[in-house]
Design an enzyme around this catalytic site. Structure first.
Site, PDB file in Angstrom:
ATOM      1  CG  ASN A   1      13.558  20.806 116.372  1.00 40.02           C
ATOM      2  OD1 ASN A   1      12.828  19.862 116.097  1.00 40.02           O
ATOM      3  ND2 ASN A   1      14.181  21.516 115.455  1.00 40.02           N
ATOM      4  N   GLY A   2      14.112  17.681 117.937  1.00 36.81           N
ATOM      5  CA  GLY A   2      14.971  16.577 117.482  1.00 36.81           C
ATOM      6  C   GLY A   2      14.434  15.264 118.028  1.00 36.81           C
TER       7      GLY A   2
ATOM      8  CB  CYS B   1       9.655  21.194 117.931  1.00 38.20           C
ATOM      9  SG  CYS B   1       9.083  19.506 118.068  1.00 38.20           S
TER      10      CYS B   1
ATOM     11  CD1 TRP C   1       4.262  18.147 112.981  1.00 41.07           C
ATOM     12  CD2 TRP C   1       5.907  16.693 113.338  1.00 41.07           C
ATOM     13  NE1 TRP C   1       4.082  17.113 112.110  1.00 41.07           N
ATOM     14  CE2 TRP C   1       5.067  16.192 112.311  1.00 41.07           C
ATOM     15  CE3 TRP C   1       6.998  15.940 113.719  1.00 41.07           C
ATOM     16  CZ2 TRP C   1       5.302  14.971 111.675  1.00 41.07           C
ATOM     17  CZ3 TRP C   1       7.233  14.727 113.092  1.00 41.07           C
ATOM     18  CH2 TRP C   1       6.386  14.251 112.097  1.00 41.07           C
TER      19      TRP C   1
ATOM     20  CE  LYS D   1       2.323  22.498  97.289  1.00 45.21           C
ATOM     21  NZ  LYS D   1       3.302  21.523  97.266  1.00 45.21           N
TER      22      LYS D   1
ATOM     23  CG  HIS E   1       2.052  -0.555  81.965  1.00 48.59           C
ATOM     24  ND1 HIS E   1       2.182  -1.598  81.073  1.00 48.59           N
ATOM     25  CD2 HIS E   1       2.507   0.544  81.313  1.00 48.59           C
ATOM     26  CE1 HIS E   1       2.708  -1.162  79.956  1.00 48.59           C
ATOM     27  NE2 HIS E   1       2.926   0.145  80.063  1.00 48.59           N
TER      28      HIS E   1
ATOM     29  CD  GLU F   1       4.676  20.252  94.162  1.00 43.60           C
ATOM     30  OE1 GLU F   1       5.298  19.239  94.514  1.00 43.60           O
ATOM     31  OE2 GLU F   1       4.431  21.186  94.936  1.00 43.60           O
TER      32      GLU F   1
ATOM     33  CE  LYS G   1       7.649  26.269 103.770  1.00 42.77           C
ATOM     34  NZ  LYS G   1       6.886  25.974 102.531  1.00 42.77           N
TER      35      LYS G   1
ATOM     36  CD  GLU H   1       1.846  19.739 100.747  1.00 45.83           C
ATOM     37  OE1 GLU H   1       2.487  19.666 101.798  1.00 45.83           O
ATOM     38  OE2 GLU H   1       2.363  20.086  99.679  1.00 45.83           O
TER      39      GLU H   1
ATOM     40  NE  ARG I   1      11.700  25.079 113.545  1.00 45.04           N
ATOM     41  CZ  ARG I   1      12.740  24.785 112.764  1.00 45.04           C
ATOM     42  NH1 ARG I   1      12.960  25.513 111.700  1.00 45.04           N
ATOM     43  NH2 ARG I   1      13.512  23.767 113.023  1.00 45.04           N
TER      44      ARG I   1
HETATM   45  C1  AGP Z   1       5.883  20.670 100.165  1.00 46.97           C
HETATM   46  O1  AGP Z   1       4.572  21.161  99.874  1.00 46.97           O
HETATM   47  C2  AGP Z   1       5.945  19.925 101.435  1.00 46.97           C
HETATM   48  N1  AGP Z   1       5.583  20.766 102.525  1.00 46.97           N
HETATM   49  C3  AGP Z   1       7.183  19.119 101.645  1.00 46.97           C
HETATM   50  O2  AGP Z   1       7.125  18.052 100.724  1.00 46.97           O
HETATM   51  C4  AGP Z   1       8.550  19.826 101.437  1.00 46.97           C
HETATM   52  O3  AGP Z   1       8.730  20.126 100.078  1.00 46.97           O
HETATM   53  C5  AGP Z   1       9.648  18.859 101.876  1.00 46.97           C
HETATM   54  O4  AGP Z   1       9.462  18.610 103.255  1.00 46.97           O
HETATM   55  C6  AGP Z   1      11.068  19.391 101.631  1.00 46.97           C
HETATM   56  O5  AGP Z   1      11.253  20.575 102.377  1.00 46.97           O
HETATM   57  P1  AGP Z   1      12.555  21.480 102.042  1.00 46.97           P
HETATM   58  O6  AGP Z   1      12.385  21.956 100.621  1.00 46.97           O
HETATM   59  O7  AGP Z   1      12.526  22.582 103.050  1.00 46.97           O
HETATM   60  O8  AGP Z   1      13.767  20.583 102.180  1.00 46.97           O
END
Ligand code: AGP
Length: 606
Positions: free
Chosen positions: A98-99, A2, A74, A483, A502, A479, A601, A486, A27
């Site tokens: 936050n936590g 958060c 969040w 992408k 396999h 990756e 993020k 998400e 966040r």
């Molecule tokens: C990436 O598109 C994601 N939002 C997520 O996987 C991110 O890479 C991951 O949470 C790690 O974040 P950081 O690089 O800030 O540690």
């Protein structure tokens, strides 16, 4: 994960709190709230959804007050709802958090037995009532200290007190918290990005520390309740603005500035005149390293997989990679002869920070590759390698991924040279190649802009999709799938192309989109055979390659012809069409590009 903000001022704090909450929305954004002290009472307003909704409430019913706290959520405990939104207030105390409080259930039962009536399902509300309870017997600092000692788990807190109506209190354990200094006002916030529009003078709290801020004073206390002095840092002025500019969203801006990211990163580490890589005072003699372990989460972990191939090829050092949330709980033998590298864009990811903390406790050598150089992970590592990508606001990581891979590649080349695994001529050639990378990225961006939107339509109706690659293209396939997942919420799977036979080949059916990454490298022929296996079963192949002389073109839905490059640079170029593909599919689905559902993020909770 958060976002919290607190302000003590000699003027109304509401607009600055709202502006800071808007900067913190990356966040967490499922609900928002604010509390101020007005006429000696706590005035709390909160809502579900975005900060804009809170702003509308305040417009109709303004909050005044020279003291305030704010929060974007969040959800961890309790669904996104108004009652679960922060702040959580009693008559005496208001808290934003936050936590995660791990013993909240047992504390809640005890507090209910003492007569406290909980309104929310959150863990945070126990903090509110604990403080309220302790304040009946103890003074402010003692009541705060007793409350914090009662809590298990992680927190960054912003607290208002009715009785002490000229201060805002902050406390930190495991989740980031910063203090900012302004003209006749002071601030606390989850990160410097939230405070940057008000000040560039920042102090970071460490675990166990408490701050008490008023409009003209800031006091810090350590975990033993002793007043301490802390350093005031002056924030670096980012080369980039953290604004969208002419772009529709942050993600398109951040994808399109990747050539600049690469240029700035190369410039920071590569002395073009002396044709040498400068790692500054890298504290670990590369000759002494027996093993390198690369650790990260999500996209950052994918950069670790890519780097594994480069380190193996260039340095002849054994390499391990691990996902931080796995590493931190493994019964692993840590060794002082190893180098542990932590990759994190935000530098605040809880799992990565915990994995680093495990290494610190075992006194082994740590290095972090981060974008936020003032972050917890950066400040806790023995050595930091910044990626110089500038603020990345889009929750889906794009330019930071390019920056992470580039720094790791540069590190591998330098370690290789020091260990004499490559000749000086080869070393110089790799440096010359690095200089070409920004233009290659720019060329790729220009090429993909016109081709990707057409391809994106194929994914809309599909029940899923696959991304396949070998060697350096395998983590890029992972990756690409991440992408797409998400950003568009469509199922996608990244897989090593050689693994399809396999089992996963059973997924291939008529019309299923399959992205094949087949650059001109040692795996090319093998990957093309895997592509044929997919085509034979009706897969709709999108081929991304820079080897166009040997391609059989029939039955391939699209071929994206990428610029030629040194084999080791293909991960940077192959990533770009995949980022744009995810972006355009999400656009077609009207998804929120910069703030995808359920995500945030910086994942500062487990
Ligand atoms: C990436 O598109 C994601 N939002 C997520 O996987 C991110 O890479 C991951 O949470 C790690 O974040 P950081 O690089 O800030 O540690």
């Amino acid at each position: 994960m958060c976002g919290i903000i607190g302000i003590a001022s000699n003027k109304s704090v509401t607009s600055n709190i709202i502006n800071s909450l808007k900067k913190l929305e990356y966040r967490g954004y499922d609900s928002a709230g604010i509390a101020t002290i007005v006429n000696g009472n706590i005035d709390e307003k909160k809502c579900t959804g975005r900060v804009d909704n809170l702003e509308k409430i305040l417009f109709k019913n303004p909050s005044k007050g020279l003291l305030g706290i704010g929060h974007v959520r969040w959800a961890t405990h309790g669904i996104p709802s108004q009652v679960n939104a922060h702040p959580h207030s009693s008559e005496e105390v208001s808290v934003v958090h936050n936590g995660i409080i791990e013993n909240s259930n047992e504390l809640k039962k005890k507090l209910e037995q003492s007569g406290y009536k909980f309104k929310s399902q959150t863990d945070t509300e126990v903090i509110t009532f604990l403080l309220t309870d302790f304040l009946k017997e103890f003074d402010l600092v003692e009541a705060i200290n007793k409350t914090l000692k009662t809590l298990n788990g992680s927190f960054a807190l912003g607290i208002l007190f009715k009785k002490y109506d000229n201060i805002v209190v902050g406390a930190r354990r495991g989740s980031p918290l910063a203090v900012g200094y302004g003209p006749q006002e002071n601030y606390l916030g989850s990160d410097s990005y939230a405070l940057k529009s008000m000040t560039n003078k920042i102090t970071y709290l460490e675990d166990g520390e408490v701050c008490i801020i008023s409009n003209n004073k800031v006091d810090f206390y350590n975990s033993k309740n002793i007043k301490i002095n802390k350093k005031i840092l002056t924030l670096s002025n980012d080369k980039y603005t953290a604004e969208k500019g002419d772009y529709k969203d942050f993600m398109s801006k951040e994808i399109n500035e990747q050539n600049i990211t690469a240029k700035n990163c190369v410039k920071e580490y590569v002395d073009q005149l002396r044709k040498d890589i400068n790692l500054y005072n890298f504290p670990i003699q590369p000759k002494d390293i027996q093993k390198i372990i690369l650790i990260g989460c999500g996209t950052a972990y994918h950069s670790c997989i890519t780097a594994k191939y480069w380190f193996e090829e260039l340095t002849n050092i054994p390499i391990e990679i691990d996902i931080a949330s796995e590493f931190r709980y493994r019964k692993i033998k840590l060794s002082k002869k190893n180098l542990y590298i932590f990759v994190s864009q935000s530098g605040e990811t809880a799992d990565t920070f915990a994995a680093l903390d495990l290494c610190k406790k075992n006194k082994v050598k740590t290095c972090s590759v981060v974008n936020a150089v003032e972050s917890s992970i950066a400040r806790s590592s023995d050595f930091v390698l910044p990626i110089h990508a500038g603020p990345e606001i889009g929750v889906a990581s794009t330019k930071a991924f390019i920056g992470q891979m580039l720094v790791l590649y540069i590190l591998a080349i330098k370690i290789s040279q020091i260990r004499k695994e490559i000749s000086e001529t080869e070393y110089e050639k790799k440096i010359i190649d690095l200089k070409k990378l920004p233009d290659l990225i720019k060329k790729t961006l220009n090429y993909c802009q016109n081709n990707i939107p057409t391809i994106a339509k194929d994914f809309l109706k599909a029940k899923g999709s696959m991304f396949l690659g070998r060697g350096l293209s395998f983590p890029i396939a992972l990756e690409g799938a991440l992408k797409l997942k998400e950003l568009s919420y469509l199922h996608a799977e990244g897989y090593p192309a050689g693994e399809m036979k396999h089992g996963p080949l059973a997924l291939i059916e008529e019309g299923l989109p399959v992205v094949i990454l087949a650059p001109k490298d040692r795996y090319f022929e093998k990957t093309i055979s895997n592509m044929q296996e997919v085509i034979a079963r009706g897969g709709k192949v999108i081929l991304i390659t820079n080897e166009t002389k040997k391609i059989i073109s029939e039955n391939i839905r699209f071929t994206l012809e990428m610029p030629e490059s040194n084999e080791n640079l293909t991960p940077f170029l192959m990533t770009i069409p995949l980022q744009l593909l995810a972006y355009h599919v999400a656009l077609l689905k009207n998804c929120d590009i910069d703030k995808p559902r359920n995500l945030a993020k910086s994942v500062t909770v487990e």
